[in-house]
Scaffold this motif. Structure first.
Motif, PDB file in Angstrom:
ATOM      1  N   ARG A   1      11.267   8.223   4.259  1.00 45.68           N
ATOM      2  CA  ARG A   1      11.826   8.074   5.799  1.00 45.68           C
ATOM      3  C   ARG A   1      10.975   6.935   6.301  1.00 45.68           C
ATOM      4  NH1 ARG A   1      16.755   9.160   8.417  1.00 45.68           N
ATOM      5  NH2 ARG A   1      17.367  11.123   7.251  1.00 45.68           N
ATOM      6  N   PHE A   2       9.604   6.926   6.085  1.00 41.65           N
ATOM      7  CA  PHE A   2       8.474   6.019   6.467  1.00 41.65           C
ATOM      8  C   PHE A   2       9.035   4.754   5.917  1.00 41.65           C
ATOM      9  CE2 PHE A   2       5.016   9.469   6.352  1.00 41.65           C
ATOM     10  CZ  PHE A   2       5.411   9.881   7.733  1.00 41.65           C
ATOM     11  N   ASP A   3       9.291   4.712   4.494  1.00 43.69           N
ATOM     12  CA  ASP A   3       9.617   3.347   3.759  1.00 43.69           C
ATOM     13  C   ASP A   3      10.843   2.796   4.814  1.00 43.69           C
ATOM     14  OD1 ASP A   3       7.426   2.861   1.981  1.00 43.69           O
ATOM     15  OD2 ASP A   3       8.400   4.293   0.268  1.00 43.69           O
ATOM     16  N   LEU A   4      11.654   3.742   4.632  1.00 46.11           N
ATOM     17  CA  LEU A   4      13.008   3.245   5.269  1.00 46.11           C
ATOM     18  C   LEU A   4      13.026   2.545   6.588  1.00 46.11           C
ATOM     19  CD1 LEU A   4      16.244   3.394   4.674  1.00 46.11           C
ATOM     20  CD2 LEU A   4      16.162   5.197   6.276  1.00 46.11           C
TER      21      LEU A   4
ATOM     22  N   ILE B   1       0.911  -1.197   0.147  1.00 45.64           N
ATOM     23  CA  ILE B   1      -0.044   0.039   0.094  1.00 45.64           C
ATOM     24  C   ILE B   1       0.652   1.111   0.070  1.00 45.64           C
ATOM     25  CG2 ILE B   1      -1.574   1.290   1.178  1.00 45.64           C
ATOM     26  CD1 ILE B   1      -2.633  -1.334   2.369  1.00 45.64           C
ATOM     27  N   ALA B   2       1.869   0.995   0.912  1.00 47.38           N
ATOM     28  CA  ALA B   2       2.811   2.442   1.022  1.00 47.38           C
ATOM     29  C   ALA B   2       3.409   2.705  -0.510  1.00 47.38           C
ATOM     30  CB  ALA B   2       3.943   2.191   2.198  1.00 47.38           C
ATOM     31  N   TYR B   3       3.743   1.637  -0.972  1.00 48.49           N
ATOM     32  CA  TYR B   3       4.837   1.801  -2.256  1.00 48.49           C
ATOM     33  C   TYR B   3       3.740   2.216  -3.575  1.00 48.49           C
ATOM     34  CZ  TYR B   3       9.083   0.223  -0.474  1.00 48.49           C
ATOM     35  OH  TYR B   3      10.465   0.092   0.241  1.00 48.49           O
ATOM     36  N   VAL B   4       2.535   1.733  -3.407  1.00 50.09           N
ATOM     37  CA  VAL B   4       1.589   2.096  -4.367  1.00 50.09           C
ATOM     38  C   VAL B   4       1.215   3.665  -4.468  1.00 50.09           C
ATOM     39  CG1 VAL B   4      -1.034   1.960  -5.098  1.00 50.09           C
ATOM     40  CG2 VAL B   4       0.401  -0.205  -4.865  1.00 50.09           C
ATOM     41  N   ASN B   5       1.011   4.185  -3.152  1.00 48.11           N
ATOM     42  CA  ASN B   5       0.612   5.617  -2.766  1.00 48.11           C
ATOM     43  C   ASN B   5       2.026   6.344  -3.073  1.00 48.11           C
ATOM     44  OD1 ASN B   5       0.819   7.787  -0.675  1.00 48.11           O
ATOM     45  ND2 ASN B   5      -1.413   7.212  -1.034  1.00 48.11           N
ATOM     46  N   TYR B   6       2.991   6.107  -2.393  1.00 48.27           N
ATOM     47  CA  TYR B   6       4.155   6.878  -2.368  1.00 48.27           C
ATOM     48  C   TYR B   6       4.777   7.266  -3.963  1.00 48.27           C
ATOM     49  CZ  TYR B   6       4.270   6.026   2.749  1.00 48.27           C
ATOM     50  OH  TYR B   6       4.114   6.027   3.829  1.00 48.27           O
ATOM     51  N   SER B   7       4.713   5.885  -4.588  1.00 47.56           N
ATOM     52  CA  SER B   7       5.215   6.129  -6.106  1.00 47.56           C
ATOM     53  C   SER B   7       4.549   7.191  -7.038  1.00 47.56           C
ATOM     54  CB  SER B   7       5.163   4.594  -6.627  1.00 47.56           C
ATOM     55  OG  SER B   7       3.814   4.331  -6.863  1.00 47.56           O
ATOM     56  N   GLN B   8       3.047   7.302  -6.593  1.00 49.90           N
ATOM     57  CA  GLN B   8       2.463   8.145  -7.398  1.00 49.90           C
ATOM     58  C   GLN B   8       2.250   9.566  -6.886  1.00 49.90           C
ATOM     59  OE1 GLN B   8       1.563   6.836 -10.228  1.00 49.90           O
ATOM     60  NE2 GLN B   8       2.526   5.005  -9.328  1.00 49.90           N
ATOM     61  N   VAL B   9       2.505   9.792  -5.594  1.00 47.36           N
ATOM     62  CA  VAL B   9       2.532  11.116  -4.727  1.00 47.36           C
ATOM     63  C   VAL B   9       3.776  11.879  -4.807  1.00 47.36           C
ATOM     64  CG1 VAL B   9       1.877  12.077  -2.557  1.00 47.36           C
ATOM     65  CG2 VAL B   9       0.560  10.128  -3.627  1.00 47.36           C
ATOM     66  N   LEU B  10       4.774  10.988  -4.759  1.00 48.14           N
ATOM     67  CA  LEU B  10       6.346  11.566  -4.598  1.00 48.14           C
ATOM     68  C   LEU B  10       6.178  12.602  -6.070  1.00 48.14           C
ATOM     69  CD1 LEU B  10       9.219   9.167  -4.387  1.00 48.14           C
ATOM     70  CD2 LEU B  10       8.618  11.270  -3.130  1.00 48.14           C
TER      71      LEU B  10
ATOM     72  N   LYS C   1      -0.480  -3.495   8.664  1.00 43.68           N
ATOM     73  CA  LYS C   1      -0.076  -2.745   9.378  1.00 43.68           C
ATOM     74  C   LYS C   1      -0.424  -1.460   9.242  1.00 43.68           C
ATOM     75  CE  LYS C   1       2.388  -5.829  12.120  1.00 43.68           C
ATOM     76  NZ  LYS C   1       2.002  -6.282  13.355  1.00 43.68           N
ATOM     77  N   PRO C   2      -0.706  -0.239   9.751  1.00 45.77           N
ATOM     78  CA  PRO C   2      -1.028   0.985   9.300  1.00 45.77           C
ATOM     79  C   PRO C   2      -0.180   1.801   8.453  1.00 45.77           C
ATOM     80  CG  PRO C   2      -0.987   0.800  11.818  1.00 45.77           C
ATOM     81  CD  PRO C   2      -0.496  -0.361  11.237  1.00 45.77           C
ATOM     82  N   VAL C   3      -0.524   2.231   7.484  1.00 41.25           N
ATOM     83  CA  VAL C   3       0.276   3.086   6.458  1.00 41.25           C
ATOM     84  C   VAL C   3       0.235   4.497   6.630  1.00 41.25           C
ATOM     85  CG1 VAL C   3       0.775   3.533   4.299  1.00 41.25           C
ATOM     86  CG2 VAL C   3      -0.279   1.308   4.921  1.00 41.25           C
ATOM     87  N   LYS C   4       1.370   5.150   6.934  1.00 38.39           N
ATOM     88  CA  LYS C   4       1.495   6.734   7.266  1.00 38.39           C
ATOM     89  C   LYS C   4       1.468   7.533   5.634  1.00 38.39           C
ATOM     90  CE  LYS C   4       4.197   6.488  11.327  1.00 38.39           C
ATOM     91  NZ  LYS C   4       5.434   6.661  11.550  1.00 38.39           N
ATOM     92  N   THR C   5       0.774   8.517   5.974  1.00 40.03           N
ATOM     93  CA  THR C   5       0.864   9.371   4.337  1.00 40.03           C
ATOM     94  C   THR C   5       1.566  10.837   4.755  1.00 40.03           C
ATOM     95  OG1 THR C   5      -1.483  10.235   4.831  1.00 40.03           O
ATOM     96  CG2 THR C   5      -1.097   8.306   3.335  1.00 40.03           C
TER      97      THR C   5
END
Ligand SMILES: [Fe+2]
Ligand SMILES: [Fe+2]
Length: 155
Positions: A94-97, A30-39, A81-85
């Protein structure tokens, strides 16, 4: 102090721990789907492309971990687990790391646990996943311009 019997590793306990790993894999997808588009930002375009690759690798991990849980007689988890945005590129990285660091800590322990139960095929699969998680950690650290943290190993 817990007795030796309480600490004894069982297939059930390994399945439960792998279900926690599975929830981390869902979180990562979920994080990578979101961040890859929002970055946003020219300097982050390379890492944004890499995050889409990570997203697909995390899905492969989720499928493998579910297979292990099912094989051990458990029911694979369906809860991430919860995903931060964030809107800020550096925060997302940083969240990903942080998540990858925790994921590696846990998988290092899981390899030892699978070995302890003589589940060598699971241990082998986990090692292959670990190789990719470590690549994820390194590419995130590189994008942040820092040295990769040493995750250590979970208790
Ligand atoms: Fe993963
Ligand atoms: Fe990862």
């Amino acid at each position: 102090m817990p007795t030796k019997t309480e600490n004894k590793l069982t297939r059930q306990k390994l399945a439960d721990a792998l279900n926690e790993d599975l929830s981390r894999e869902y979180q990562a997808i979920i994080a990578y789907v979101n961040y890859s588009q929002v970055l946003k930002g020219a300097s982050y375009m390379n890492i944004a492309d890499e995050l889409t690759v990570h997203a697909k690798e995390e899905l492969d991990h989720a499928l493998q971990i579910s297979n292990f849980v099912d094989y051990l007689g458990g029911m694979p988890s369906v809860t991430p687990k919860p995903v931060k945005t964030s809107e800020k590129a550096e925060e997302m990285l940083r969240f990903d790391l942080d998540n990858e660091t925790e994921t590696i800590r846990q998988y290092r322990r899981r390899v030892k646990q699978a070995d302890e139960l003589n589940e060598f095929a699971i241990a082998e699969g986990l090692r292959e996943i670990l190789v990719q998680e470590q690549d994820h950690l390194i590419s995130l650290a590189t994008a942040l311009g820092i040295d990769p943290p040493n995750p250590g190993i979970a208790d």
